[in-house]
Design a protein around this motif. Structure first.
Motif: not given
Length: 606
Positions: A508-528
């Motif tokens: 659970l903790l590993s999946v949470g960390a991985c999905i957080s990194i992926a979502l954060t990358y997509f957010q930053l790539s949109g200049e947000d």
């Protein structure tokens, strides 16, 4: 009720905590058993009764019209037993070690029509009773109900007036105890006129047998045809489902880090001579615009005090959950009696308050917070206040219905004292150490005074979509295991697969960390660059999915009913979802922070 208000000395109330602190406590029903000689009296305690399908709705056994001594003598209980709703009292049953008894009279009773109706209602609601012999719980149904036919319809209700006790011993110790009504005919409670009294004679038998099993823990679970369902077996579907999901997510994040980021960094770190020939518009195009916001990505968020409090309390519950599972793996809890887990959870919560104070104050000072005292008060109140409000409502409902789950005043004062003398001071002490040891935030990039304008974002990069994706994926990793946990906490199953639980918790903790990194990358790539709170909410929303699952479990997977059980279930399910929000939000935030530091440290700035 006088039963619930039975006075207990402060020394007895503090004893369980002192035992846990010193590590000299014994596991009920496994260690510390009593040694008997032939003919020694064996005390049988009556404990509680309640509807079979409502595990948290329990009442004192003597609230029913049953055989009762003139003066009720209660057993001194541990803190965990009181929290578990136990209210043990001595009974009229006379049992002696290794001495069989054949149909001995317990008492004669004359029941009024109102008392008979009370018994009828209890039997119709499938009331069961719980007795305790030498720390061994024995359970059985109060009566018998038969519903058959449509035309003609028959509805028969009977009361068990004879109980057969079967006890097994090895040497001078009791290994097993059970109660049975096999080959016993129930006494009918039908056809009684309102002004008529019902005469009853309660009897019992005791049968002793020797067993080759030397320890209670060696006895195979379920070989007694137990009253409650057998211990849950290993569920490979849950494990395989979780492993596949975590491998896919880890692989997905690895692709982002190794390929996409490598291309981004190679593109952004071109020599000035190479990039000077390219237009700025070409450089900014595409879905790789996270370099453009390097002067804003470390801009501190609003409500930083609340953010730090969330991180502090989340870190505390991560330590608490890990500690409970590790203690269970070490065999410190008995699955049949949950009192030891309750006591350990309270003690660990009080001791881990220093973690919440340290993490919150440390990060609060790092990001420029100045209202340190307010931050400590907010940290210590973030969970304790919602918990107190929820508990007040639940406890009031139990108290109004006369349930043994309502805590006595002395226990309430004890828990409040533990928080005031241990929990709150440790939060302050941890906050002081965190504030004094805090170093500057040391962001890889300088932050400009004027914030950059954020371009319009597509719908799939909105906060709601991120919360849906970030909450559903971790929830799906534990959804199967969650059923077994609910069946244990809110049902009658017995959970012993603590190794599997630890494995699923890590997933659970590993999946949470991985999905957080992926979502954060997509957010930053949109200049947000507003990732601070987004990272907490995206994966923390798993708590909302867990609460929604609890609603589904109540409606479709359980037979719980009534105001008492319903209020307790939804009250504490809401708190459970809140705790998962804090834990996973903390994991998500620090994973995103580590990821962002990594990519911007490796980015060459002009």
């Amino acid at each position: 009720m006088t039963i619930l208000g039975h006075p207990r000395s402060w020394s007895c109330q503090w004893l369980p905590i002192l035992i846990l602190l010193l590590g000299i406590g014994h596991e009920p029903g496994v260690e510390g058993v009593t040694h008997y000689k032939a003919g020694d009296p064996v005390i049988l305690y009556v404990n509680k009764v309640g509807p079979y399908h409502n595990p948290q709705e329990t009442y004192h056994y003597y609230q029913l019209p049953v055989c009762c001594p003139e003066k009720i003598r209660h057993k001194s209980l541990s803190l965990g037993e009181v929290l578990d709703g136990d209210r043990m009292a001595e009974s009229l049953y006379e049992i002696r070690f290794r001495e069989n008894v054949e149909k001995r009279i317990l008492c004669h009773m004359q029941l009024s029509s109102a008392q008979v109706e009370q018994l009828r209602q209890a039997i119709e609601e499938l009331y069961y009773f719980e007795f305790v012999v030498d720390d061994l719980p024995i359970r059985g149904f109060v009566g018998y109900m038969e519903e058959s036919g449509f035309l003609p319809h028959s509805h028969k209700i009977g009361l068990w007036t004879h109980l057969d006790f079967h006890l097994e011993f090895h040497g001078d110790r009791i290994i097993f105890a059970n109660v049975s009504v096999r080959d016993v005919k129930p006494h009918s409670l039908d056809g009684l006129r309102p002004d008529e009294f019902l005469g009853l004679t309660h009897t019992y038998s005791v049968r002793w047998s020797e067993t080759s099993v030397e320890r209670r823990s060696d006895r195979r679970r379920g070989d007694d045809g137990g009253f409650f369902p057998r211990t849950l077996e290993i569920h490979w579907l849950s494990i395989i489902n979780s492993m596949v999901l975590v491998f896919l997510l880890v692989g997905f994040v690895a692709v982002i880090l190794m390929r996409v980021l490598r291309n981004d960094l190679a593109r952004y770190n071109l020599d000035e001579e190479t990039t000077s020939g390219s237009s700025g518009d070409d450089f900014d195009q595409g879905d790789n615009g996270w370099k453009i916001i390097h002067t804003d990505v470390f801009r501190f968020p609003p409500y930083r005090g609340l953010l730090c409090a969330v991180l502090g309390v989340g870190a505390q519950f991560l330590a608490l959950g890990t500690g409970i599972i590790v203690m269970a793996l070490l065999g410190m809890f008995n699955v049949h009696r949950h009192g030891s887990i309750n006591s350990a959870a309270i003690l660990l919560y009080a001791l881990t308050c220093c973690i919440s104070g340290y993490v919150s104050s440390h990060f609060y000072r790092q990001i420029g917070g100045e209202r340190w005292v307010w931050n400590i008060i907010l940290t210590t109140s973030l969970f304790s206040v919602p918990f107190f409000l929820t508990w007040s409502v639940v406890n009031s409902v139990h108290w109004a219905n006369g349930s043994t789950q309502a805590l006595p005043a002395t226990t309430i004062l004890l828990l409040l004292t533990v928080w005031l003398l241990v929990g709150f001071p440790l939060t302050v002490i941890g906050g002081i150490f965190g504030k004094n040891n805090a170093s500057p935030f040391d962001a890889p990039c300088r932050t400009k005074n004027i914030a950059r304008e954020i371009p319009p974002q597509p719908w799939y990069k909105s906060t709601l979509i991120h919360m849906t994706v970030g909450g559903f994926l971790p929830f799906s990793a534990i959804s199967v295991e969650l059923y077994y946990i609910f069946a244990t906490v809110w049902g009658r199953e017995q959970y012993t697969l603590y190794g599997i639980l630890f494995f699923v918790f890590a997933i659970l903790l590993s999946v949470g960390a991985c999905i957080s990194i992926a979502l954060t990358y997509f957010q930053l790539s949109g200049e947000d660059y507003r990732w601070w709170w987004r990272s907490v909410l995206s994966v923390g929303s798993t708590g909302l999915f867990i609460f929604l699952y609890s609603v589904f479990y109540y409606a479709r997977r359980s037979n719980m009913s009534g105001a008492v059980q319903t209020v307790e279930f939804f009250g504490y399910s809401l708190l459970t979802g809140y705790v998962f929000f804090l834990m996973l939000g903390t994991i998500s935030f620090f994973s995103s922070l580590k990821f962002i530091r990594y990519i911007y440290i490796n980015l060459k700035m002009d």
